[in-house]
Scaffold this motif. Structure first.
Motif, PDB file in Angstrom:
ATOM      1  N   ASP A  48       0.704  -1.217   0.154  1.00 36.84           N
ATOM      2  CA  ASP A  48      -0.088   0.120   0.001  1.00 36.84           C
ATOM      3  C   ASP A  48       0.940   1.258   0.154  1.00 36.84           C
ATOM      4  OD1 ASP A  48      -1.699   2.202   0.858  1.00 36.84           O
ATOM      5  OD2 ASP A  48      -3.040   1.084   2.044  1.00 36.84           O
ATOM      6  N   LEU A  49       0.913   1.913  -0.994  1.00 33.19           N
ATOM      7  CA  LEU A  49       1.874   3.081  -1.218  1.00 33.19           C
ATOM      8  C   LEU A  49       1.600   4.111  -0.391  1.00 33.19           C
ATOM      9  CD1 LEU A  49       2.412   3.517  -5.101  1.00 33.19           C
ATOM     10  CD2 LEU A  49       4.217   2.979  -3.335  1.00 33.19           C
ATOM     11  N   ASP A  50       0.362   4.409  -0.455  1.00 29.22           N
ATOM     12  CA  ASP A  50      -0.210   5.608   0.672  1.00 29.22           C
ATOM     13  C   ASP A  50       0.118   5.175   2.321  1.00 29.22           C
ATOM     14  OD1 ASP A  50      -1.426   7.083  -1.544  1.00 29.22           O
ATOM     15  OD2 ASP A  50      -3.352   6.221  -1.295  1.00 29.22           O
ATOM     16  N   ARG A  51      -0.379   4.149   2.583  1.00 26.39           N
ATOM     17  CA  ARG A  51       0.086   3.768   3.967  1.00 26.39           C
ATOM     18  C   ARG A  51       1.692   3.789   4.294  1.00 26.39           C
ATOM     19  NH1 ARG A  51      -0.205   3.359   9.039  1.00 26.39           N
ATOM     20  NH2 ARG A  51       0.070   1.655  10.255  1.00 26.39           N
ATOM     21  N   ALA A  52       2.430   3.204   3.288  1.00 22.73           N
ATOM     22  CA  ALA A  52       3.930   3.071   3.469  1.00 22.73           C
ATOM     23  C   ALA A  52       4.489   4.570   3.426  1.00 22.73           C
ATOM     24  CB  ALA A  52       4.542   2.409   2.463  1.00 22.73           C
ATOM     25  N   GLN A  53       3.967   5.406   2.701  1.00 19.85           N
ATOM     26  CA  GLN A  53       4.404   7.007   2.628  1.00 19.85           C
ATOM     27  C   GLN A  53       4.193   7.507   3.780  1.00 19.85           C
ATOM     28  OE1 GLN A  53       3.794   9.898  -0.877  1.00 19.85           O
ATOM     29  NE2 GLN A  53       2.560  10.765   0.664  1.00 19.85           N
ATOM     30  N   GLU A  54       2.883   7.588   4.493  1.00 17.82           N
ATOM     31  CA  GLU A  54       2.766   7.890   5.915  1.00 17.82           C
ATOM     32  C   GLU A  54       3.776   7.507   6.743  1.00 17.82           C
ATOM     33  OE1 GLU A  54      -1.167   6.928   7.380  1.00 17.82           O
ATOM     34  OE2 GLU A  54      -2.161   7.819   5.433  1.00 17.82           O
ATOM     35  N   GLN A  55       3.921   6.098   6.627  1.00 15.65           N
ATOM     36  CA  GLN A  55       5.043   5.380   7.634  1.00 15.65           C
ATOM     37  C   GLN A  55       6.394   6.224   7.676  1.00 15.65           C
ATOM     38  OE1 GLN A  55       3.932   1.550   6.676  1.00 15.65           O
ATOM     39  NE2 GLN A  55       3.070   1.227   8.815  1.00 15.65           N
ATOM     40  N   VAL A  56       6.880   6.293   6.297  1.00  9.09           N
ATOM     41  CA  VAL A  56       8.312   6.603   6.121  1.00  9.09           C
ATOM     42  C   VAL A  56       8.430   8.155   6.495  1.00  9.09           C
ATOM     43  CG1 VAL A  56       8.896   4.638   4.495  1.00  9.09           C
ATOM     44  CG2 VAL A  56       8.115   7.000   3.460  1.00  9.09           C
ATOM     45  N   LEU A  57       7.237   8.924   6.093  1.00 14.07           N
ATOM     46  CA  LEU A  57       7.152  10.263   6.457  1.00 14.07           C
ATOM     47  C   LEU A  57       7.393  10.555   8.045  1.00 14.07           C
ATOM     48  CD1 LEU A  57       4.939  11.989   3.867  1.00 14.07           C
ATOM     49  CD2 LEU A  57       7.561  11.886   3.843  1.00 14.07           C
ATOM     50  N   ALA A  58       6.644   9.839   8.812  1.00 13.06           N
ATOM     51  CA  ALA A  58       6.782   9.953  10.218  1.00 13.06           C
ATOM     52  C   ALA A  58       8.135   9.440  10.650  1.00 13.06           C
ATOM     53  CB  ALA A  58       5.652   8.781  10.975  1.00 13.06           C
ATOM     54  N   LEU A  59       8.911   8.609  10.024  1.00 13.09           N
ATOM     55  CA  LEU A  59      10.208   8.061  10.487  1.00 13.09           C
ATOM     56  C   LEU A  59      11.223   9.321  10.215  1.00 13.09           C
ATOM     57  CD1 LEU A  59      10.267   4.590   9.316  1.00 13.09           C
ATOM     58  CD2 LEU A  59      10.179   5.243  11.765  1.00 13.09           C
ATOM     59  N   GLY A  60      10.971  10.320   9.406  1.00  8.39           N
ATOM     60  CA  GLY A  60      11.825  11.356   9.005  1.00  8.39           C
ATOM     61  C   GLY A  60      12.344  11.296   7.554  1.00  8.39           C
ATOM     62  N   ALA A  61      11.747  10.404   6.745  1.00  4.49           N
ATOM     63  CA  ALA A  61      11.882  10.613   5.212  1.00  4.49           C
ATOM     64  C   ALA A  61      11.389  11.929   4.779  1.00  4.49           C
ATOM     65  CB  ALA A  61      11.260   9.337   4.485  1.00  4.49           C
ATOM     66  N   THR A  62      11.943  12.528   3.663  1.00  7.57           N
ATOM     67  CA  THR A  62      11.259  13.550   2.884  1.00  7.57           C
ATOM     68  C   THR A  62      10.782  12.964   1.335  1.00  7.57           C
ATOM     69  OG1 THR A  62      13.512  14.149   2.198  1.00  7.57           O
ATOM     70  CG2 THR A  62      12.385  15.270   4.403  1.00  7.57           C
ATOM     71  N   VAL A  63      10.002  13.850   1.102  1.00  7.85           N
ATOM     72  CA  VAL A  63       9.465  13.255  -0.449  1.00  7.85           C
ATOM     73  C   VAL A  63      10.337  14.209  -1.410  1.00  7.85           C
ATOM     74  CG1 VAL A  63       7.495  13.713  -2.156  1.00  7.85           C
ATOM     75  CG2 VAL A  63       7.141  13.324   0.113  1.00  7.85           C
ATOM     76  N   LEU A  64      10.813  13.364  -2.383  1.00 10.43           N
ATOM     77  CA  LEU A  64      11.821  13.838  -3.388  1.00 10.43           C
ATOM     78  C   LEU A  64      11.001  14.009  -4.621  1.00 10.43           C
ATOM     79  CD1 LEU A  64      14.970  11.880  -3.253  1.00 10.43           C
ATOM     80  CD2 LEU A  64      14.504  14.388  -2.142  1.00 10.43           C
ATOM     81  N   ASP A  65       9.908  13.548  -5.002  1.00 11.33           N
ATOM     82  CA  ASP A  65       9.126  13.577  -6.371  1.00 11.33           C
ATOM     83  C   ASP A  65       7.843  13.903  -5.736  1.00 11.33           C
ATOM     84  OD1 ASP A  65       7.684  13.335  -8.627  1.00 11.33           O
ATOM     85  OD2 ASP A  65       8.715  11.138  -9.227  1.00 11.33           O
ATOM     86  N   VAL A  66       7.302  15.005  -5.971  1.00 10.36           N
ATOM     87  CA  VAL A  66       5.852  15.647  -5.503  1.00 10.36           C
ATOM     88  C   VAL A  66       4.743  15.052  -6.659  1.00 10.36           C
ATOM     89  CG1 VAL A  66       6.857  17.444  -4.349  1.00 10.36           C
ATOM     90  CG2 VAL A  66       6.368  17.700  -6.662  1.00 10.36           C
ATOM     91  N   ALA A  67       5.041  14.378  -7.575  1.00 14.44           N
ATOM     92  CA  ALA A  67       4.258  14.256  -8.740  1.00 14.44           C
ATOM     93  C   ALA A  67       3.668  12.548  -8.328  1.00 14.44           C
ATOM     94  CB  ALA A  67       4.677  14.344  -9.983  1.00 14.44           C
ATOM     95  N   ALA A  68       2.999  12.780  -7.228  1.00 12.26           N
ATOM     96  CA  ALA A  68       2.498  11.193  -6.966  1.00 12.26           C
ATOM     97  C   ALA A  68       1.304  11.099  -7.638  1.00 12.26           C
ATOM     98  CB  ALA A  68       2.357  11.214  -5.272  1.00 12.26           C
ATOM     99  N   ASP A  69       1.442  10.697  -9.079  1.00 11.62           N
ATOM    100  CA  ASP A  69       0.319  10.478  -9.736  1.00 11.62           C
ATOM    101  C   ASP A  69       0.061   8.948  -9.816  1.00 11.62           C
ATOM    102  OD1 ASP A  69       2.260   9.447 -11.301  1.00 11.62           O
ATOM    103  OD2 ASP A  69       2.354  11.011 -12.695  1.00 11.62           O
ATOM    104  N   GLU A  70      -0.412   8.428 -10.945  1.00 12.61           N
ATOM    105  CA  GLU A  70      -0.820   7.161 -10.991  1.00 12.61           C
ATOM    106  C   GLU A  70       0.353   6.134 -11.129  1.00 12.61           C
ATOM    107  OE1 GLU A  70      -3.959   6.127 -10.616  1.00 12.61           O
ATOM    108  OE2 GLU A  70      -4.216   8.095  -9.760  1.00 12.61           O
ATOM    109  N   ARG A  71       1.524   6.556 -11.152  1.00  6.87           N
ATOM    110  CA  ARG A  71       2.753   5.737 -10.965  1.00  6.87           C
ATOM    111  C   ARG A  71       2.563   4.650  -9.904  1.00  6.87           C
ATOM    112  NH1 ARG A  71       6.738  10.352 -11.382  1.00  6.87           N
ATOM    113  NH2 ARG A  71       6.597   9.739  -9.225  1.00  6.87           N
ATOM    114  N   SER A  72       3.262   3.557 -10.144  1.00  8.03           N
ATOM    115  CA  SER A  72       3.631   2.537  -9.032  1.00  8.03           C
ATOM    116  C   SER A  72       4.699   2.577  -8.328  1.00  8.03           C
ATOM    117  CB  SER A  72       3.649   1.025 -10.052  1.00  8.03           C
ATOM    118  OG  SER A  72       4.853   1.041 -10.464  1.00  8.03           O
ATOM    119  N   TRP A  73       5.518   3.776  -7.909  1.00  9.49           N
ATOM    120  CA  TRP A  73       6.475   3.948  -7.513  1.00  9.49           C
ATOM    121  C   TRP A  73       6.634   5.293  -6.912  1.00  9.49           C
ATOM    122  CZ3 TRP A  73       6.885   4.079 -12.500  1.00  9.49           C
ATOM    123  CH2 TRP A  73       7.726   5.140 -13.261  1.00  9.49           C
ATOM    124  N   ARG A  74       7.458   5.711  -5.678  1.00  6.07           N
ATOM    125  CA  ARG A  74       7.204   7.160  -5.250  1.00  6.07           C
ATOM    126  C   ARG A  74       8.679   7.112  -4.771  1.00  6.07           C
ATOM    127  NH1 ARG A  74       1.553   7.266  -1.736  1.00  6.07           N
ATOM    128  NH2 ARG A  74       0.345   7.101  -3.832  1.00  6.07           N
TER     129      ARG A  74
END
Length: 130
Positions: free
Chosen positions: A84-110
């Motif tokens: 689950d990309l959305d759930r995993a994103q929440e978790q890594v951001l909570a750990l201190g990760a930062t988003v590098l690619d803000v175009a979170a469109d319909e791709r299968s990766w972030r």
């Protein structure tokens, strides 16, 4: 075969902190005894349950890569499969990760950066059918 992969080593400013970031992401054990190397203030390890070992090495004057700037390239990146990309994103951001690619469109990766600036990807991973 010439060699076996022993570990993947990431340069950083704070080895213990980065090891803890990846432990929270992947599970495993930080600085488990291993005859191949000794842990110190300048070297930390993470033994994951999959058998992969990540090592974190203090680099003097460490300068993180800037994605996608070729003047300070990413040098390498890690891909992590998730259900689950959305759930995993929440978790890594909570750990201190930062988003590098803000175009979170319909791709299968972030694309993200760990706390030391190393790029990594979360990739949608479908379970294997038997």
């Amino acid at each position: 075969m010439i060699a076996d992969l022993q570990c993947v080593v990431l340069d950083c400013s704070h080895p213990a902190q980065l090891a803890e970031f990846y432990r929270a992401l992947l599970g495993g054990e930080v600085n488990r005894w291993d005859q191949r190397w000794a842990c110190s203030d300048d070297w930390a390890t993470l033994h994951t349950s999959s058998g992969l070992v990540l090592a974190f090495q203090r680099a003097a004057d460490y300068r993180p890569p800037i994605w996608p700037d070729p003047a300070r390239p990413q040098q390498f990146h890690l891909d992590f499969g998730v259900a689950d990309l959305d759930r995993a994103q929440e978790q890594v951001l909570a750990l201190g990760a930062t988003v590098l690619d803000v175009a979170a469109d319909e791709r299968s990766w972030r694309i993200y950066a760990d706390p030391a600036g190393h790029p990594f990807c979360l990739v949608h991973h479908l379970p294997h059918s038997v």
